[in-house]
Design an enzyme around this catalytic site. Structure first.
Site, mmCIF file in Angstrom:
data_model
loop_
_atom_site.group_PDB
_atom_site.id
_atom_site.type_symbol
_atom_site.label_atom_id
_atom_site.label_comp_id
_atom_site.label_asym_id
_atom_site.label_seq_id
_atom_site.Cartn_x
_atom_site.Cartn_y
_atom_site.Cartn_z
ATOM 1 N N THR A 156 9.721 -21.523 3.212
ATOM 2 C CA THR A 156 9.735 -22.837 2.577
ATOM 3 C C THR A 156 11.045 -23.118 1.853
ATOM 4 O O THR A 156 11.526 -24.251 1.864
ATOM 5 C CB THR A 156 8.527 -22.954 1.626
ATOM 6 O OG1 THR A 156 7.333 -22.712 2.385
ATOM 7 C CG2 THR A 156 8.426 -24.331 1.011
ATOM 8 N N VAL A 157 11.644 -22.121 1.239
ATOM 9 C CA VAL A 157 12.909 -22.335 0.531
ATOM 10 C C VAL A 157 13.992 -22.827 1.491
ATOM 11 O O VAL A 157 14.828 -23.655 1.130
ATOM 12 C CB VAL A 157 13.342 -21.046 -0.201
ATOM 13 C CG1 VAL A 157 14.755 -21.164 -0.743
ATOM 14 C CG2 VAL A 157 12.374 -20.740 -1.336
ATOM 15 N N GLU A 158 13.959 -22.359 2.725
ATOM 16 C CA GLU A 158 14.977 -22.741 3.704
ATOM 17 C C GLU A 158 14.815 -24.168 4.221
ATOM 18 O O GLU A 158 15.709 -24.700 4.885
ATOM 19 C CB GLU A 158 14.978 -21.754 4.879
ATOM 20 C CG GLU A 158 15.466 -20.366 4.513
ATOM 21 C CD GLU A 158 14.443 -19.520 3.765
ATOM 22 O OE1 GLU A 158 14.871 -18.669 2.960
ATOM 23 O OE2 GLU A 158 13.222 -19.719 3.954
ATOM 24 N N VAL B 50 1.282 -20.676 -1.230
ATOM 25 C CA VAL B 50 -0.008 -20.334 -1.832
ATOM 26 C C VAL B 50 0.258 -19.561 -3.121
ATOM 27 O O VAL B 50 1.018 -18.593 -3.127
ATOM 28 C CB VAL B 50 -0.867 -19.483 -0.870
ATOM 29 C CG1 VAL B 50 -2.206 -19.131 -1.520
ATOM 30 C CG2 VAL B 50 -1.088 -20.224 0.444
ATOM 31 N N THR C 298 2.294 -13.892 -9.356
ATOM 32 C CA THR C 298 3.602 -13.886 -10.021
ATOM 33 C C THR C 298 4.123 -15.315 -10.131
ATOM 34 O O THR C 298 3.600 -16.230 -9.491
ATOM 35 C CB THR C 298 4.620 -13.049 -9.219
ATOM 36 O OG1 THR C 298 4.907 -13.728 -7.990
ATOM 37 C CG2 THR C 298 4.085 -11.646 -8.938
ATOM 38 N N HIS D 44 6.572 -16.558 -8.766
ATOM 39 C CA HIS D 44 7.278 -16.937 -7.542
ATOM 40 C C HIS D 44 6.831 -18.309 -7.034
ATOM 41 O O HIS D 44 7.648 -19.127 -6.602
ATOM 42 C CB HIS D 44 7.053 -15.857 -6.473
ATOM 43 C CG HIS D 44 7.753 -16.119 -5.191
ATOM 44 N ND1 HIS D 44 7.105 -16.558 -4.066
ATOM 45 C CD2 HIS D 44 9.057 -16.007 -4.858
ATOM 46 C CE1 HIS D 44 7.976 -16.703 -3.088
ATOM 47 N NE2 HIS D 44 9.172 -16.373 -3.537
ATOM 48 N N PHE E 288 7.536 -35.327 2.878
ATOM 49 C CA PHE E 288 7.223 -34.066 2.203
ATOM 50 C C PHE E 288 5.840 -33.589 2.618
ATOM 51 O O PHE E 288 4.824 -34.067 2.108
ATOM 52 C CB PHE E 288 7.302 -34.262 0.691
ATOM 53 C CG PHE E 288 7.290 -32.979 -0.085
ATOM 54 C CD1 PHE E 288 8.433 -32.216 -0.196
ATOM 55 C CD2 PHE E 288 6.135 -32.540 -0.713
ATOM 56 C CE1 PHE E 288 8.438 -31.027 -0.922
ATOM 57 C CE2 PHE E 288 6.120 -31.357 -1.439
ATOM 58 C CZ PHE E 288 7.278 -30.598 -1.541
#
Length: 158
Positions: A59-61, A83, A87, A89, A114
């Site tokens: 997802t970050v990419e 999900v 943590t 994250h 989005f």
């Protein structure tokens, strides 16, 4: 858009004709991603559009891929699943992707749909992924929202 109270709309295929559309999809959570991609592709097909599908690791990419694709496409749609775990994250990923995608859209003027599911459980993601038995189809909604935004901007002369 939330399922409750969501607007009912469908882009006009004639107005959407010729739009260049890219779908960027993360690879985590294969079953859920397959549903999101299928929904976005079906929405595009309903409009007579043939989107380019680009797969990225996570997802970050999505953000960097959307930024590059916005240079040559009229509409970009990002699809992913995050999900919540044990943590922080989850919070970092959700915030960076949301801010990054918004920045891409504002900086380039290209609508970026989005379709990133940010959920507490995988079941919540399945409920939104357009799979058999799902209540919602966020892949379809993301593509339709981005196309409708591009069409509205064109009508306004922007």
């Amino acid at each position: 858009m939330s399922g409750a109270g969501a607007p009912t709309f469908t882009p006009d295929p004639a107005a959407a004709s010729g739009l260049n559309v890219a779908i960027v999809a993360a690879q985590w959570h294969t079953e859920i991603m397959d549903g999101l991609i299928a929904g976005a592709q079906a929405a595009a097909a309903d409009l007579g559009l043939e989107p380019v599908l680009v797969r990225v690791p996570g997802t970050v990419e999505l953000t960097v891929a959307a930024a590059r694709l916005a240079e040559r496409f009229d509409v970009v749609v990002v699809l992913g699943v995050v999900v919540r775990g044990d943590t922080p994250h989850f919070d970092y990923v959700c915030q960076s992707v949301t801010q990054g995608v918004t920045e891409v859209s504002v900086r380039t003027g290209v609508p970026v749909g989005f379709g990133v599911l940010t959920v507490d459980t995988e079941q919540q993601a399945r409920d939104r992924a357009g799979l058999p038995g799902s209540r919602e189809d966020k892949g379809r909604e993301a593509l339709e929202a981005a196309v409708l935004t591009e069409l509205a901007l064109r009508r306004a002369g922007a």
